[in-house]
Design a protein around this motif. Structure first.
Motif, short mmCIF file in Angstrom:
data_model
loop_
_atom_site.label_atom_id
_atom_site.label_comp_id
_atom_site.label_asym_id
_atom_site.label_seq_id
_atom_site.Cartn_x
_atom_site.Cartn_y
_atom_site.Cartn_z
N GLY A 154 -9.37 6.77 -3.81
CA GLY A 154 -8.24 6.56 -3.91
C GLY A 154 -8.05 5.19 -3.06
O GLY A 154 -7.47 4.33 -3.09
N LEU A 155 -7.04 6.38 -1.60
CA LEU A 155 -6.86 5.33 -0.38
C LEU A 155 -7.51 4.33 -0.45
O LEU A 155 -7.38 3.83 0.09
N ARG A 156 -8.76 4.20 -0.10
CA ARG A 156 -9.80 3.80 0.53
C ARG A 156 -10.10 3.11 -0.36
O ARG A 156 -10.04 0.85 0.16
N ILE A 157 -9.90 2.89 -1.31
CA ILE A 157 -9.45 1.86 -2.84
C ILE A 157 -8.97 0.52 -3.11
O ILE A 157 -8.75 -0.62 -2.63
N SER A 158 -7.99 1.77 -2.42
CA SER A 158 -6.19 0.73 -2.56
C SER A 158 -6.04 -0.18 -1.82
O SER A 158 -5.66 -1.07 -1.71
N CYS A 159 -6.28 0.16 -0.31
CA CYS A 159 -5.88 -0.60 0.87
C CYS A 159 -6.40 -1.87 0.57
O CYS A 159 -5.39 -2.34 1.76
N GLY A 160 -7.62 -1.26 0.37
CA GLY A 160 -8.44 -3.35 0.41
C GLY A 160 -8.13 -4.00 -0.92
O GLY A 160 -7.90 -4.79 -1.28
N LEU A 161 -7.15 -3.25 -2.05
CA LEU A 161 -7.17 -3.74 -3.03
C LEU A 161 -5.08 -4.23 -2.82
O LEU A 161 -4.85 -5.03 -3.20
N ALA A 162 -4.34 -3.95 -2.02
CA ALA A 162 -3.33 -4.12 -1.62
C ALA A 162 -3.79 -5.75 -1.10
O ALA A 162 -2.66 -6.34 -0.84
N PHE A 171 1.14 -1.40 0.11
CA PHE A 171 -0.02 -0.23 -0.20
C PHE A 171 0.59 1.30 -0.21
O PHE A 171 0.42 2.96 -0.87
N LEU A 172 1.96 1.27 0.49
CA LEU A 172 2.93 2.39 0.84
C LEU A 172 3.63 2.22 -0.36
O LEU A 172 3.57 4.05 -1.16
N CYS A 173 4.20 1.52 -0.76
CA CYS A 173 4.52 1.41 -2.32
C CYS A 173 3.51 2.05 -3.04
O CYS A 173 3.74 2.85 -4.63
N ALA A 174 2.12 1.33 -3.51
CA ALA A 174 1.04 2.03 -4.47
C ALA A 174 1.48 3.67 -4.63
O ALA A 174 0.93 4.32 -5.49
N VAL A 233 1.51 8.51 -6.68
CA VAL A 233 0.90 9.89 -6.46
C VAL A 233 2.41 10.55 -7.44
O VAL A 233 1.98 11.52 -8.31
N MET A 234 3.69 9.59 -8.06
CA MET A 234 4.15 10.28 -8.81
C MET A 234 4.01 10.09 -10.23
O MET A 234 4.01 11.24 -11.00
N ILE A 235 4.02 9.07 -10.59
CA ILE A 235 2.70 8.69 -11.75
C ILE A 235 1.57 10.03 -12.25
O ILE A 235 1.38 11.02 -13.20
N ALA A 241 8.70 -10.04 -3.60
CA ALA A 241 8.01 -10.46 -4.53
C ALA A 241 6.57 -10.46 -4.26
O ALA A 241 6.08 -10.37 -5.28
N LEU A 242 6.24 -11.01 -3.30
CA LEU A 242 5.04 -10.67 -2.89
C LEU A 242 4.25 -9.25 -2.97
O LEU A 242 3.10 -8.89 -3.14
N VAL A 243 5.53 -8.51 -1.99
CA VAL A 243 5.14 -6.99 -1.77
C VAL A 243 4.78 -6.30 -3.42
O VAL A 243 3.74 -5.40 -4.02
N VAL A 244 5.32 -7.14 -4.26
CA VAL A 244 5.09 -6.70 -5.66
C VAL A 244 3.76 -6.93 -6.92
O VAL A 244 3.40 -5.70 -7.37
N CYS A 245 2.99 -8.34 -6.32
CA CYS A 245 2.73 -8.32 -7.01
C CYS A 245 1.38 -7.81 -6.65
O CYS A 245 0.65 -7.29 -7.01
N ALA A 246 1.35 -7.26 -4.73
CA ALA A 246 0.29 -6.44 -4.44
C ALA A 246 0.05 -5.11 -4.60
O ALA A 246 -0.20 -4.35 -4.46
N THR A 247 0.87 -4.54 -4.69
CA THR A 247 1.31 -3.36 -5.18
C THR A 247 0.89 -2.74 -6.85
O THR A 247 0.35 -1.96 -6.88
N LEU A 248 1.09 -4.10 -7.59
CA LEU A 248 1.12 -3.58 -8.40
C LEU A 248 -0.46 -3.88 -8.94
O LEU A 248 -2.10 -2.61 -9.46
N VAL A 249 -1.57 -4.63 -8.35
CA VAL A 249 -3.24 -4.53 -7.78
C VAL A 249 -3.85 -2.98 -7.07
O VAL A 249 -5.16 -2.35 -7.81
N ALA A 250 -2.89 -2.90 -6.12
CA ALA A 250 -3.32 -1.74 -5.49
C ALA A 250 -2.78 -0.08 -5.88
O ALA A 250 -3.36 0.45 -5.73
N LEU A 251 -2.32 -0.79 -7.44
CA LEU A 251 -1.11 1.34 -7.79
C LEU A 251 -2.77 1.61 -8.67
O LEU A 251 -2.31 3.10 -8.59
N PHE A 252 -3.34 1.24 -9.42
CA PHE A 252 -4.00 1.70 -10.86
C PHE A 252 -5.06 2.86 -9.56
O PHE A 252 -5.27 3.94 -10.41
N PRO A 253 -6.28 3.03 -8.52
CA PRO A 253 -6.70 3.39 -8.08
C PRO A 253 -6.45 4.79 -7.38
O PRO A 253 -7.50 5.88 -7.96
#
Length: 264
Positions: free
Chosen positions: A185-193, A74-77, A82-84, A127-139
């Protein structure tokens, strides 16, 4: 006094879901007992709670592992998103060139790319963090870009009239305007993470001391220990609700004094 409490939106937001939950759990318990549904098919809520208490040590340790991956992702996302987003709003050309790839990242199932990431990244936790970050990033990207673009035209013209620099316009106008969208976006992303972490654990199948709740669910399924499976699912659901509640509290804390969405 009682009527005044029932009219309070804060009380209603707490009491109404609790009453619905009590009714649903009570109905579940009564149906299982009345029809003598075996525990290996559908356990009763009481049986799930008993299993949770009996296996709390192992389940809580697994919860900490999953929660660590979730929070890191979630932190990485948030940081990457935000940077993107700030990069995309600098130019319509940049947004048109790069935003489709963000959409492509969103619609690609993490189950399909998780094995590759696990192979490329040797250590299990990153590896698990990268996978979860990809899921949580878009929102985060989508909502932040929308917020930075959703600026009152009159205020924007006022800033231009007063010869405000791009930096001043960004800090004093675009970012405050984007905050409600960002917190959405944070409310959506935390669940997706959390979802991404659990799915990645399923794919990786990590065990031992580094095993998360997904591994507990897999083990319970292999052993046909359905109450244990439901207990792990209960912890995942409670964690998701807790994360969402934290983000909702943070949203209210940040916006309650000035934005209409949190004034009521």
């Amino acid at each position: 006094m009682r009527k005044e409490l029932l009219k309070d939106p804060r009380v209603v937001r707490i009491v109404a879901p609790l009453l619905v939950g009590i009714v649903l759990l009570g109905s579940w318990q009564l149906i299982c007992v009345a029809f003598k549904v075996p525990a290996y098919l559908v356990p009763t809520p009481l049986n799930i709670v008993q299993t949770l208490v009996a296996n709390f040590g192992s389940l809580f340790g697994a919860l900490l592992v999953t929660l660590k991956i979730t929070l890191l992702a979630f932190l990485c996302a948030v940081l990457l998103g935000v940077m993107i987003a700030f990069l995309l709003v600098q130019s319509r050309i940049i947004e048109a060139s790069l935003f489709p790839y963000a959409i492509l990242l969103q619609v690609t199932p993490v189950v399909a790319i998780a094995p590759l990431i696990i192979i490329w990244v040797k250590s299990p936790t990153p590896a698990l963090v990268v996978c979860a970050t990809l899921v949580a990033l878009f929102p985060i990207i989508s909502n932040t870009v929308l917020g930075l673009r959703s600026v009152n035209p009159g205020l924007l013209n006022l800033f231009k009239l007063n010869r405000a620099t791009r930096w001043q316009t960004l800090v004093r106008l675009r970012i405050p305007s984007a905050l409600p969208y960002f917190f959405g976006g944070l409310r959506i992303s935390c669940g997706l993470a959390l979802i991404g972490a659990v799915v990645a654990e399923f794919v990786a199948g990590t065990g031992g001391t580094g095993a998360g709740l997904a591994y507990q669910i897999l083990q319970a399924g292999f052993q046909l220990n359905i109450p244990l499976m439901f207990a792990a699912l209960l912890l995942i659901a409670a964690t998701g609700v807790g994360l969402f509640s934290c983000m909702a509290w943070l949203t209210r804390l940040s916006l309650r004094h000035w934005h209409e969405s949190e004034l009521a």
